[in-house]
Scaffold this active site. Structure first.
Site, PDB file in Angstrom:
ATOM      1  N   LYS A 161       0.849  -1.184   0.000  1.00 28.78           N
ATOM      2  CA  LYS A 161       0.000   0.000   0.000  1.00 28.78           C
ATOM      3  C   LYS A 161       0.889   1.240   0.000  1.00 28.78           C
ATOM      4  O   LYS A 161       1.795   1.366   0.821  1.00 28.78           O
ATOM      5  CB  LYS A 161      -0.924  -0.018   1.221  1.00 28.78           C
ATOM      6  CG  LYS A 161      -2.029   1.020   1.182  1.00 28.78           C
ATOM      7  CD  LYS A 161      -3.059   0.790   2.288  1.00 28.78           C
ATOM      8  CE  LYS A 161      -4.190   1.800   2.206  1.00 28.78           C
ATOM      9  NZ  LYS A 161      -5.233   1.575   3.229  1.00 28.78           N
ATOM     10  N   GLU A 175     -18.738  -5.045  10.917  1.00 24.60           N
ATOM     11  CA  GLU A 175     -19.607  -4.213  11.752  1.00 24.60           C
ATOM     12  C   GLU A 175     -20.620  -5.029  12.545  1.00 24.60           C
ATOM     13  O   GLU A 175     -20.875  -4.745  13.725  1.00 24.60           O
ATOM     14  CB  GLU A 175     -20.324  -3.178  10.878  1.00 24.60           C
ATOM     15  CG  GLU A 175     -19.415  -2.132  10.279  1.00 24.60           C
ATOM     16  CD  GLU A 175     -18.728  -2.578   8.988  1.00 24.60           C
ATOM     17  OE1 GLU A 175     -17.930  -1.797   8.437  1.00 24.60           O
ATOM     18  OE2 GLU A 175     -18.994  -3.714   8.543  1.00 24.60           O
ATOM     19  N   ARG A 217     -24.865  -1.942   8.133  1.00 24.01           N
ATOM     20  CA  ARG A 217     -24.537  -3.353   7.937  1.00 24.01           C
ATOM     21  C   ARG A 217     -24.750  -4.168   9.211  1.00 24.01           C
ATOM     22  O   ARG A 217     -24.696  -5.396   9.172  1.00 24.01           O
ATOM     23  CB  ARG A 217     -23.083  -3.460   7.469  1.00 24.01           C
ATOM     24  CG  ARG A 217     -22.843  -2.855   6.096  1.00 24.01           C
ATOM     25  CD  ARG A 217     -21.449  -2.258   5.946  1.00 24.01           C
ATOM     26  NE  ARG A 217     -20.378  -3.202   6.094  1.00 24.01           N
ATOM     27  CZ  ARG A 217     -19.726  -3.778   5.072  1.00 24.01           C
ATOM     28  NH1 ARG A 217     -20.062  -3.501   3.832  1.00 24.01           N
ATOM     29  NH2 ARG A 217     -18.744  -4.613   5.294  1.00 24.01           N
TER      30      ARG A 217
END
Length: 626
Positions: free
Chosen positions: A284, A372, A400
């Site tokens: 990343k 979540e 969610r």
């Protein structure tokens, strides 16, 4: 700023142009793409490190597959800047995330190359499998999942179905050991170990190609060979490969920054029958040293110097703090006094500022990854046995966990404090991230206290109140960005649950607001001045709603305006209408809130003006009502 000229990139207006190049030219394309992203995002902030990490993969995908006929399904769309640049949006990229500009994440409404909505994580495998089944083999379908999204429950549900449904889906696991913060959990640890015997991987890959070319790898023999292959690999690796255990053929891990080799691998996998997973290691922030060194900071860094890597932060001297920082500091303050308090967040410790408590009390804070629903149920389990969890989830992501809030928290009335960060309009991330629906979605649920603070003192007082004994399930929602009080650290005190505040008395019209938009209402009333006698009430709580205030305004005022930064249908205004109707009162009620459509992306000030919730719109509504 004049756009820089590039030797190859300037010739690419679509993936068809890319496919005219030789494979030896692709590293140069990647170099130019990476430079273009760095130059643009430096002055027009956006998601940075994730897109740098998939440049080579993006080029390889569009080079090998016949997009847009073949489908590329991105997961966590902040990886997709190189994809946008290669698919005809390079000239518009300067408008990325700006009001009326191109969208922050891939969207089929913007481009035929964008196959699905991907603002939230973990949906790519399920969506791509649906496309693969629907295509009946007429097109290739690829799911690209990364940035920790494999930890999401929906990803596992998709994998389970992939293994049992006839399909030729290719799943690419972009494994960079990161989500926004460092990725966590069992899946991440598993992937770190899943680099066993690369020689075996290469040999098996080549052997399968040879068997296909000679006709020895028929469909009848394939499953038996896969089972033998899995057994051999498990013996060499000394662990079971979870993907091959589900009869999803696994290839890798390979270097995701070797664009030429990635092209060769994709070409060989492209026509292979049955589901398969290609595991690529990437970095990343690849190609920008500061982002490689600290990918969490450079996930969405704001403006920066592209030459030095210096972050160009605005001068915040004398400004109010961000709400999330007030939350983080207050949580630590409360936890130091209440040993039962624990913190839970699904992959957002830095974003929600729970990292403040995490640094001081790592044993009492839990980053559960992009999960979540699990975050809520995990919190409920701790609450059931005596702990006091503060579970912090961005408002849009909390959608969610709706079933978990009902089934695992509300039914038992467990003392979980659900802190919904980024409520209201969040700005440049757009409709997938706006916290528009929480008030309306949660209001019908029994056993929930639903609150929203008007300022930082109120946030601290609500957090203090929520952790006191007997308060049950407690929701506190607050916005992204800065508050209104420079001197924010008050002596916390209990607020009576269900009790609002009269901020201003008046005789002509009553304005009822909830949450920080009440500050805009107060400014509007100040500007109206003596033109009308206006009362202002900060309701604080949507549930239980302050019936004493409703009784007062229902009997005293013929005209009422309600103001909220959630959807108009189902929130505060609806609650006031229902109460007045049930009690036989018939005032004229104007409801101000978010409209019944998805709000686009852009600066929050522009968006609030667009939807009619800025100061001028509130003044107009009040004056018209009076």
């Amino acid at each position: 700023m004049e756009r820089k000229k590039f030797e190859l990139l300037d010739k690419i207006n679509s993936p068809a142009d890319l496919r005219q190049l030789s494979i030896d030219e692709l590293p140069k394309v990647c170099e130019e793409l990476r430079e273009d992203i760095i130059e643009e995002v430096a002055v027009n902030p956006g998601h940075f490190a994730s897109s740098l990490g998939v440049v080579e993969l993006t080029v390889a995908l569009h080079y090998v597959f016949n997009t847009p006929e073949d489908r590329l399904v991105w997961d966590v769309g902040h990886q997709a800047y190189a994809h946008k640049l290669l698919t005809g949006r390079r000239e518009q990229f300067a408008t990325n995330r700006r009001f009326h500009g191109i969208r922050p994440f891939p969207s089929p409404e913007e481009s035929e190359y964008d196959t699905f909505t991907c603002g939230h994580a973990s949906n790519s495998i399920s969506a791509a499998l649906g496309m693969a089944v629907a295509s009946k083999g007429k097109r290739k379908v690829v799911a690209i999942i990364g940035d920790g999204a494999m930890s999401g429950g929906l990803a596992f549900e998709g994998l389970n179905n992939v293994s049992s449904s006839p399909n030729d889906l290719l799943i690419i696991l972009n494994d960079n050991d990161m989500s926004i913060d460092r990725a966590v959990g069992g899946m991440e640890k598993y992937l770190l170990r899943l680099n066993t015997n690369k020689t075996y991987n290469r040999l098996r890959f080549r052997a399968s190609q040879l068997l296909r070319q000679t006709g020895l790898l028929s469909d009848n023999r394939k499953n038996g060979i896969i089972r033998l292959s899995n057994a051999v690999k498990s013996a060499l690796a000394r662990q079971q490969n979870i993907f091959e255990g589900m009869n999803i053929r696994y290839f890798g891990p390979f270097d995701g920054h070797d664009v030429k080799n990635t092209v060769r691998i994709l070409q060989q996998l492209k026509d292979m029958k049955g589901p398969k997973l290609l595991h690529l290691h990437t970095v990343k922030g690849k190609g920008f040293h500061a982002a490689e060194e600290n990918a969490a900071v450079w996930h969405a860094p704001g403006k920066f110097d592209p030459e030095t890597g210096e972050l160009l932060e605005a001068d915040t001297e004398g400004m109010p703090p961000k709400y999330q920082d007030v939350f983080g500091e207050t949580l630590l303050e409360l936890a130091e006094k209440n040993p039962n308090i624990v913190g839970v967040t699904p992959a957002m410790p830095t974003g929600c500022s729970m990292n403040i408590m995490m640094e001081k009390m790592p044993e009492r804070t839990f980053d559960v990854g992009i999960a979540e629903g699990h975050a809520v149920t995990f919190s409920a389990g701790m609450a059931k046995d005596g702990l006091q969890p503060f579970c912090n989830i961005y408002s849009a992501f909390a959608q969610r966990a709706y079933d978990n809030i009902i089934h695992d928290v509300a039914i038992l009335g467990l003392p979980v404090v659900l802190c919904f960060d980024r409520a209201g309009l969040v700005g440049a991330d757009g409709p997938t991230h706006h916290g528009a629906f929480d008030l309306a979605a949660l209001r019908p649920i029994p056993n929930l206290t639903i609150s929203s603070p008007m300022n930082e003192h109120e946030l601290r007082n609500l957090m203090y109140t929520a952790q006191l004994p007997g308060k049950g399930a407690f929701v506190i929602r607050y916005p992204r960005g800065r508050g209104v009080l420079v001197d924010w650290r008050n002596e916390m005190e209990e607020i009576t649950v269900g009790r609002g505040r009269k901020l201003r008395d008046g005789n002509d019209i009553a304005v009822l607001s909830i949450g920080p938009i009440g500050n805009t209402v107060a400014q509007a009333i100040d500007e109206i001045g003596a033109k009308a006698s206006i009362a202002h009430y900060d309701m604080r709580f949507l549930k239980p709603i302050d019936e004493s205030i409703l009784e007062e305004v229902g009997r005293k005022f013929k005209r009422i305006v309600t103001v909220e930064d959630g959807v108009r249908k189902g929130g505060l205004g609806t609650a006031v209408l229902e109460w007045m109707n049930e009690h036989g009162m018939k005032p004229d009620i104007k409801i101000m809130g978010l409209p019944d459509h998805f709000v686009e992306h852009g600066e929050p000030s522009l968006l609030y003006k667009e939807v009619g919730l800025d100061k001028e719109s509130i003044i107009k509504c009040i004056v018209h009502s009076s």
